[in-house]
Design a protein around this motif. Structure first.
Motif, PDB file in Angstrom:
ATOM      1  N   ASP A 278       0.832  -1.205   0.000  1.00  0.00           N
ATOM      2  CA  ASP A 278       0.000   0.000   0.000  1.00  0.00           C
ATOM      3  C   ASP A 278       0.869   1.259   0.000  1.00  0.00           C
ATOM      4  O   ASP A 278       1.886   1.317   0.699  1.00  0.00           O
ATOM      5  CB  ASP A 278      -0.888   0.041   1.250  1.00  0.00           C
ATOM      6  CG  ASP A 278      -1.764  -1.183   1.399  1.00  0.00           C
ATOM      7  OD1 ASP A 278      -1.943  -1.919   0.402  1.00  0.00           O
ATOM      8  OD2 ASP A 278      -2.263  -1.413   2.521  1.00  0.00           O
TER       9      ASP A 278
ATOM     10  N   GLN B 177      -4.339   4.197  -4.727  1.00  0.00           N
ATOM     11  CA  GLN B 177      -4.136   2.759  -4.867  1.00  0.00           C
ATOM     12  C   GLN B 177      -3.004   2.507  -5.861  1.00  0.00           C
ATOM     13  O   GLN B 177      -2.941   3.135  -6.914  1.00  0.00           O
ATOM     14  CB  GLN B 177      -5.409   2.075  -5.382  1.00  0.00           C
ATOM     15  CG  GLN B 177      -5.291   0.570  -5.508  1.00  0.00           C
ATOM     16  CD  GLN B 177      -6.544  -0.045  -6.105  1.00  0.00           C
ATOM     17  OE1 GLN B 177      -7.033   0.395  -7.136  1.00  0.00           O
ATOM     18  NE2 GLN B 177      -7.073  -1.063  -5.434  1.00  0.00           N
TER      19      GLN B 177
ATOM     20  N   SER C 113      -3.018  -2.803  -4.838  1.00  0.00           N
ATOM     21  CA  SER C 113      -2.834  -2.671  -3.385  1.00  0.00           C
ATOM     22  C   SER C 113      -4.192  -2.334  -2.782  1.00  0.00           C
ATOM     23  O   SER C 113      -5.173  -2.108  -3.501  1.00  0.00           O
ATOM     24  CB  SER C 113      -1.841  -1.547  -3.080  1.00  0.00           C
ATOM     25  OG  SER C 113      -2.433  -0.273  -3.345  1.00  0.00           O
ATOM     26  N   ASN C 114      -4.244  -2.271  -1.488  1.00  0.00           N
ATOM     27  CA  ASN C 114      -5.415  -1.716  -0.825  1.00  0.00           C
ATOM     28  C   ASN C 114      -5.394  -0.204  -1.026  1.00  0.00           C
ATOM     29  O   ASN C 114      -4.346   0.389  -1.296  1.00  0.00           O
ATOM     30  CB  ASN C 114      -5.378  -2.033   0.678  1.00  0.00           C
ATOM     31  CG  ASN C 114      -5.541  -3.510   0.940  1.00  0.00           C
ATOM     32  OD1 ASN C 114      -6.440  -4.151   0.410  1.00  0.00           O
ATOM     33  ND2 ASN C 114      -4.653  -4.058   1.753  1.00  0.00           N
TER      34      ASN C 114
ATOM     35  N   THR D 283      -5.385   3.606   0.233  1.00  0.00           N
ATOM     36  CA  THR D 283      -4.903   4.349   1.399  1.00  0.00           C
ATOM     37  C   THR D 283      -5.578   5.711   1.384  1.00  0.00           C
ATOM     38  O   THR D 283      -5.563   6.412   0.370  1.00  0.00           O
ATOM     39  CB  THR D 283      -3.373   4.524   1.362  1.00  0.00           C
ATOM     40  OG1 THR D 283      -2.769   3.226   1.279  1.00  0.00           O
ATOM     41  CG2 THR D 283      -2.883   5.225   2.613  1.00  0.00           C
TER      42      THR D 283
END
Length: 178
Positions: A24, A99, A107-108, A110
């Motif tokens: 992330d 992302q 990614s997740n 943020t």
């Protein structure tokens, strides 16, 4: 049992599957100077070099879904995202998210902190010109320089209520203007 393993293996490697395995991004924040809003972030040190980043925003007043920021959908590490046009109403509350992605991984998201353009921008000093006209002074105060028309109008509105106090040092005479 052999058919199940083969089917699972085949679906797991399908070209349309995307796995969440990129690190992330972090330090997602919005900085603002004279109503020009810039999002920055830090990629994780383990992020592959071919990774790109996308930015979405959320307007809390509208409470709709996250909106992609058109100019910030394929950023590279180290690039910033100008959110000035995306944050249209200076009174609204916003949040941004970033992302990381490659063609096969993501990614997740943020999140940034909440941001309100009117209260979270740093205002630069106004432009002040002083000229003499015989036995008087001509004082002109205008908003700081802005890059775009939208920012200039917002700054002009913010500086509309400026209060000036001018004092002559020779005799202490004062004049006020709003």
């Amino acid at each position: 049992m052999g058919l199940w393993i083969l089917l699972h293996f085949h679906l797991g490697n399908a070209p349309w599957s995307v796995s969440v395995s990129l690190p992330d991004p972090f330090n997602v924040s919005v900085a603002s100077f004279n109503m020009e809003h810039t999002l920055s972030f830090t990629p994780d040190p383990g992020t592959p070099s071919d990774t790109h980043f996308r930015v979405h925003i959320l307007n809390f007043r509208r409470k709709t879904s996250w909106t992609p920021v058109a100019r910030c959908l394929v950023l590279t590490a180290g690039e910033t995202c100008n959110l000035t046009r995306a944050f249209k109403n200076p009174l609204d509350q916003y949040r941004a998210r970033v992302q990381a992605f490659t063609p096969t991984q993501t990614s997740n998201w943020t999140l940034s902190g909440q941001f309100q353009p009117l209260t979270d921008t740093v205002l630069g000093p106004p432009k002040v010109t002083v000229s003499g006209c015989g036995n008087c002074l001509h004082l002109q105060v205008s908003p700081p320089t802005a890059r775009g028309l939208q920012q200039y109008k917002q700054l002009k509105d913010l500086y509309r209520g400026i209060h000036c106090l001018v004092r002559r040092t020779r005799d202490g005479a004062q004049a006020e203007t709003t």
